[in-house]
Design a protein around this motif. Structure first.
Motif, PDB file in Angstrom:
ATOM      1  N   ASP A  32       0.831  -1.205   0.000  1.00  0.00           N
ATOM      2  CA  ASP A  32       0.000   0.000   0.000  1.00  0.00           C
ATOM      3  C   ASP A  32       0.871   1.262   0.000  1.00  0.00           C
ATOM      4  OD1 ASP A  32      -2.251  -1.570   0.062  1.00  0.00           O
ATOM      5  OD2 ASP A  32      -2.673  -1.244   2.191  1.00  0.00           O
ATOM      6  N   TYR A  33       1.862   1.275   0.875  1.00  0.00           N
ATOM      7  CA  TYR A  33       2.734   2.445   0.953  1.00  0.00           C
ATOM      8  C   TYR A  33       3.473   2.659  -0.360  1.00  0.00           C
ATOM      9  CZ  TYR A  33       6.615   5.480   2.250  1.00  0.00           C
ATOM     10  OH  TYR A  33       7.524   6.501   2.282  1.00  0.00           O
ATOM     11  N   ASP A  34       3.972   1.570  -0.950  1.00  0.00           N
ATOM     12  CA  ASP A  34       4.702   1.691  -2.213  1.00  0.00           C
ATOM     13  C   ASP A  34       3.793   2.215  -3.327  1.00  0.00           C
ATOM     14  OD1 ASP A  34       6.894   0.747  -0.899  1.00  0.00           O
ATOM     15  OD2 ASP A  34       6.798  -1.276  -1.724  1.00  0.00           O
ATOM     16  N   ARG A  35       2.552   1.775  -3.343  1.00  0.00           N
ATOM     17  CA  ARG A  35       1.621   2.268  -4.358  1.00  0.00           C
ATOM     18  C   ARG A  35       1.418   3.778  -4.218  1.00  0.00           C
ATOM     19  NH1 ARG A  35      -3.090  -2.468  -4.876  1.00  0.00           N
ATOM     20  NH2 ARG A  35      -1.632  -4.166  -5.293  1.00  0.00           N
ATOM     21  N   LEU A  36       1.360   4.233  -3.003  1.00  0.00           N
ATOM     22  CA  LEU A  36       1.218   5.672  -2.776  1.00  0.00           C
ATOM     23  C   LEU A  36       2.457   6.435  -3.243  1.00  0.00           C
ATOM     24  CD1 LEU A  36      -0.487   5.545   0.707  1.00  0.00           C
ATOM     25  CD2 LEU A  36      -1.369   6.824  -1.252  1.00  0.00           C
ATOM     26  N   VAL A  37       3.627   5.935  -2.902  1.00  0.00           N
ATOM     27  CA  VAL A  37       4.869   6.626  -3.258  1.00  0.00           C
ATOM     28  C   VAL A  37       4.948   6.875  -4.758  1.00  0.00           C
ATOM     29  CG1 VAL A  37       7.375   6.347  -3.411  1.00  0.00           C
ATOM     30  CG2 VAL A  37       6.208   5.870  -1.260  1.00  0.00           C
ATOM     31  N   PHE A  38       4.502   5.911  -5.554  1.00  0.00           N
ATOM     32  CA  PHE A  38       4.628   6.011  -7.003  1.00  0.00           C
ATOM     33  C   PHE A  38       3.395   6.621  -7.676  1.00  0.00           C
ATOM     34  CE2 PHE A  38       7.738   2.727  -5.937  1.00  0.00           C
ATOM     35  CZ  PHE A  38       8.853   3.194  -6.623  1.00  0.00           C
ATOM     36  N   SER A  39       2.432   7.080  -6.900  1.00  0.00           N
ATOM     37  CA  SER A  39       1.193   7.588  -7.480  1.00  0.00           C
ATOM     38  C   SER A  39       1.309   9.048  -7.886  1.00  0.00           C
ATOM     39  CB  SER A  39       0.034   7.424  -6.486  1.00  0.00           C
ATOM     40  OG  SER A  39       0.202   8.300  -5.380  1.00  0.00           O
ATOM     41  N   SER A  40       0.540   9.434  -8.878  1.00  0.00           N
ATOM     42  CA  SER A  40       0.570  10.821  -9.353  1.00  0.00           C
ATOM     43  C   SER A  40      -0.002  11.817  -8.340  1.00  0.00           C
ATOM     44  CB  SER A  40      -0.158  10.938 -10.697  1.00  0.00           C
ATOM     45  OG  SER A  40      -1.475  10.439 -10.622  1.00  0.00           O
ATOM     46  N   PRO A  41      -1.047  11.493  -7.540  1.00  0.00           N
ATOM     47  CA  PRO A  41      -1.500  12.476  -6.550  1.00  0.00           C
ATOM     48  C   PRO A  41      -0.426  12.856  -5.547  1.00  0.00           C
ATOM     49  CG  PRO A  41      -3.165  10.792  -6.848  1.00  0.00           C
ATOM     50  CD  PRO A  41      -1.947  10.314  -7.574  1.00  0.00           C
ATOM     51  N   VAL A  42       0.424  11.895  -5.168  1.00  0.00           N
ATOM     52  CA  VAL A  42       1.529  12.223  -4.251  1.00  0.00           C
ATOM     53  C   VAL A  42       2.512  13.154  -4.939  1.00  0.00           C
ATOM     54  CG1 VAL A  42       3.544  11.276  -3.059  1.00  0.00           C
ATOM     55  CG2 VAL A  42       1.314  10.181  -2.794  1.00  0.00           C
ATOM     56  N   ARG A  43       2.854  12.880  -6.185  1.00  0.00           N
ATOM     57  CA  ARG A  43       3.797  13.751  -6.897  1.00  0.00           C
ATOM     58  C   ARG A  43       3.250  15.167  -7.040  1.00  0.00           C
ATOM     59  NH1 ARG A  43       4.179   9.180 -10.085  1.00  0.00           N
ATOM     60  NH2 ARG A  43       3.046  10.143 -11.835  1.00  0.00           N
ATOM     61  N   ARG A  44       1.941  15.289  -7.243  1.00  0.00           N
ATOM     62  CA  ARG A  44       1.356  16.624  -7.411  1.00  0.00           C
ATOM     63  C   ARG A  44       1.471  17.475  -6.155  1.00  0.00           C
ATOM     64  NH1 ARG A  44      -2.807  13.931 -10.562  1.00  0.00           N
ATOM     65  NH2 ARG A  44      -4.185  13.880  -8.755  1.00  0.00           N
ATOM     66  N   LEU A  45       1.618  16.841  -5.001  1.00  0.00           N
ATOM     67  CA  LEU A  45       1.752  17.605  -3.763  1.00  0.00           C
ATOM     68  C   LEU A  45       2.989  18.497  -3.766  1.00  0.00           C
ATOM     69  CD1 LEU A  45       0.811  14.903  -1.083  1.00  0.00           C
ATOM     70  CD2 LEU A  45      -0.622  16.785  -1.918  1.00  0.00           C
ATOM     71  N   ALA A  46       3.958  18.198  -4.633  1.00  0.00           N
ATOM     72  CA  ALA A  46       5.172  19.007  -4.702  1.00  0.00           C
ATOM     73  C   ALA A  46       4.881  20.439  -5.126  1.00  0.00           C
ATOM     74  CB  ALA A  46       6.184  18.374  -5.671  1.00  0.00           C
ATOM     75  N   ASN A  47       3.765  20.647  -5.819  1.00  0.00           N
ATOM     76  CA  ASN A  47       3.402  21.994  -6.271  1.00  0.00           C
ATOM     77  C   ASN A  47       2.065  22.414  -5.671  1.00  0.00           C
ATOM     78  OD1 ASN A  47       3.568  24.430  -7.633  1.00  0.00           O
ATOM     79  ND2 ASN A  47       2.889  23.606  -9.587  1.00  0.00           N
ATOM     80  N   LYS A  48       1.865  22.003  -4.400  1.00  0.00           N
ATOM     81  CA  LYS A  48       0.694  22.457  -3.668  1.00  0.00           C
ATOM     82  C   LYS A  48       1.144  23.137  -2.381  1.00  0.00           C
ATOM     83  CE  LYS A  48      -3.023  19.537  -5.410  1.00  0.00           C
ATOM     84  NZ  LYS A  48      -4.275  18.842  -5.039  1.00  0.00           N
ATOM     85  N   THR A  49       0.374  24.112  -1.973  1.00  0.00           N
ATOM     86  CA  THR A  49       0.749  24.974  -0.857  1.00  0.00           C
ATOM     87  C   THR A  49       0.711  24.253   0.485  1.00  0.00           C
ATOM     88  OG1 THR A  49      -0.008  26.981  -1.942  1.00  0.00           O
ATOM     89  CG2 THR A  49       0.044  27.020   0.456  1.00  0.00           C
ATOM     90  N   GLN A  50       1.741  24.476   1.299  1.00  0.00           N
ATOM     91  CA  GLN A  50       1.676  24.159   2.710  1.00  0.00           C
ATOM     92  C   GLN A  50       1.247  25.439   3.446  1.00  0.00           C
ATOM     93  OE1 GLN A  50       1.465  21.631   4.493  1.00  0.00           O
ATOM     94  NE2 GLN A  50       1.810  22.431   6.538  1.00  0.00           N
ATOM     95  N   VAL A  51       2.121  26.431   3.508  1.00  0.00           N
ATOM     96  CA  VAL A  51       1.755  27.750   4.029  1.00  0.00           C
ATOM     97  C   VAL A  51       2.042  28.830   2.986  1.00  0.00           C
ATOM     98  CG1 VAL A  51       2.196  29.511   5.781  1.00  0.00           C
ATOM     99  CG2 VAL A  51       2.131  27.106   6.435  1.00  0.00           C
TER     100      VAL A  51
END
Length: 476
Positions: A32-51
């Motif tokens: 499950d964790y590996d599937r998340l690591v390689f998923s596109s929604p996780v990669r998209r978080l790189a260009n989403k706001t934290q603060v």
């Protein structure tokens, strides 16, 4: 039936599947964790706001770095609480169950957040609220009737007018990601349960921390019912590890959002120490005293001032993380019985003075900074523009009963071409469902929120600018 169930959702079969990767190689939870690591929604978080939206400083956190930090903190706490959990299930293994479950829950917890975080959620909700006189009916704006039997019942309007990223996270995990059998990322019941921070529907009831918000949409009700049957959890109950994930989220955004303030030079390490000692009334707190002693040692060296500053920042992070991890671990151990029997109601970090003080620093000096507020205002404007265009592209089609139907007008055809095909497929498939989730208007609105929440900050801003420049032609 077990809260540690490794079963995957199989509505057409009661057989357990391990997809050919036996437990001797990786546990189901590690898969499950590996599937998340390689998923596109996780990669998209790189260009989403934290603060700090779209910050030019690469050292400042994005939603992705925040999520990795939450996952790492959760794994660390998991190792320390494992003996307590194992008292309730002697066969449970730390490395193959507790830690990967916490890694997965930590990494996935913010996947449903739209561009610009909480302000993005508010912008989506406001867009629907301003149109609630017709958007939930079978009419166009202005009163023109377009089809029958597609109204959204009023009790489900808050799914849109109070849009929240938490139920969108579950929808991404179980519905929206491309899968050969249309099962999203096809995660195990226990991983999905641990990721379900809020355990009620929009029209459901739950008390305590798990009932503050609704945690799933009507469109995912059948999957949630399967999770409950499989794990034994009921509405209003949390998986025990969800409390840990929530605590790690609190730790990460209290400490590390303050660290971002320091990285941006908006506060000095000394400022933070003074605020913690004097303003919050924490004078005498052992962690703060240790930080003060660390600062004195650093200042006694002959290193350059900017290097001493960086070292002090590291001491603040290390000391406060260690202290708050202890708080979370001790709280879990103290309340282990109520957590494990699913009657617990109060967050592990609730009312901790150090965590509260750090959050207040982040709120007072970060969230209300003009740079943040301006970017959020620009993001809200872009969100409104793009949502309006997306809705027109979804609604303006030749065959009202067919979401794949050709669009009316060149502009709508262009905008519709930008919508993810697997999102459209999910909306089409939902037509087989009974109840509100199967009605056309609900599916149209769900498709709209799917697309908007899936965008990154940068994509949203670029698309808004692109649509603004695109000439409008009457009838096109």
């Amino acid at each position: 039936m077990s809260i540690w169930s490794s079963s995957r959702y199989r509505p057409d079969s009661d057989q357990h599947h391990d997809d050919g990767d036996g437990p001797q190689a990786r546990s189901i939870y590690q898969q499950d964790y590996d599937r998340l690591v390689f998923s596109s929604p996780v990669r998209r978080l790189a260009n989403k706001t934290q603060v700090w939206p779209m910050d030019v400083n690469d050292g400042v956190r994005s939603r992705l770095t925040h999520s990795y930090e939450v996952a790492n903190l959760a794994r660390s706490i998991g190792a320390r609480i494992a003996p307590v959990v194992q008292e309730y299930d002697k066969a449970l293994e730390v490395e193959h169950a507790i830690q990967p479950l916490l890694l997965a829950a930590g990494l996935s917890h913010d996947l449903g957040n739209p561009p610009f975080g909480h302000q993005g959620e508010a912008a989506i909700g406001n867009w629907f609220d301003r149109r609630k006189s017709w958007i939930f009916t079978d009419e166009r704006e202005g009163g023109e009737k377009i089809r029958t039997e597609c109204q959204v019942p009023e009790n489900f309007w808050p799914e849109f007018t109070q849009f929240d990223g938490n139920p969108q996270t579950l929808r991404l995990l179980v519905t929206l990601q491309t899968h050969g059998a249309r099962r999203g990322l096809d995660l195990s019941a226990s991983t999905l349960a641990a990721s379900l921070k809020y355990s009620r529907s929009v029209d459901g009831n739950a008390i305590g921390a798990q009932g503050k918000k609704f945690g799933y949409f009507e469109s995912e009700r059948s999957v949630v019912e399967w999770i409950r049957v499989t794990t034994g959890l009921r509405e209003g109950e949390r998986h025990p590890l969800t409390w840990v994930m929530e605590a790690c989220d609190d730790i990460a955004y209290s400490i590390l959002d303050v660290e971002d303030l320091l990285k941006k030079g908006l506060l000095s390490p000394e400022d933070v120490l003074i605020i913690l000692k004097r303003v919050t009334g924490l004078t005498g707190n052992s962690t703060i005293e240790k930080i003060a002693a660390d600062f004195q040692k650093v200042d006694s060296t002959d290193r350059r001032a900017e290097i001493r500053r960086d070292v002090k920042v590291q001491f603040i992070r290390a000391r406060t993380i260690a202290a708050l991890i202890d708080v979370a671990v001790n709280a879990f151990k103290t309340h282990a019985k109520s957590i494990m029997d699913r009657t617990h109601q109060v967050g592990l970090m609730e009312n901790d003075p150090l965590c509260g003080a750090l959050k207040e620093i982040a709120r007072s000096y970060g969230f209300v900074h003009p740079t943040v507020l301006r970017a959020e205002a620009e993001g809200a404007t872009a969100m409104d523009t793009v949502m309006t265009e997306m809705w027109a592209a979804i609604a303006n089609r030749k065959k009202s009963e067919d979401l794949w139907s050709n669009r009316i007008g060149a502009r709508s055809r262009y905008v519709f071409s930008l919508i993810s095909p697997n999102y459209v497929e999910a909306a089409v498939d939902a037509g087989l469902k009974a109840g509100p989730a199967g009605t056309m208007r609900y599916r149209e609105l769900r498709l709209l929120t799917d697309m908007m929440s899936g965008m990154t900050d940068g994509f949203l801003m670029k698309l808004a600018a692109d649509l603004k420049e695109l000439p409008r032609v009457a009838g096109a």
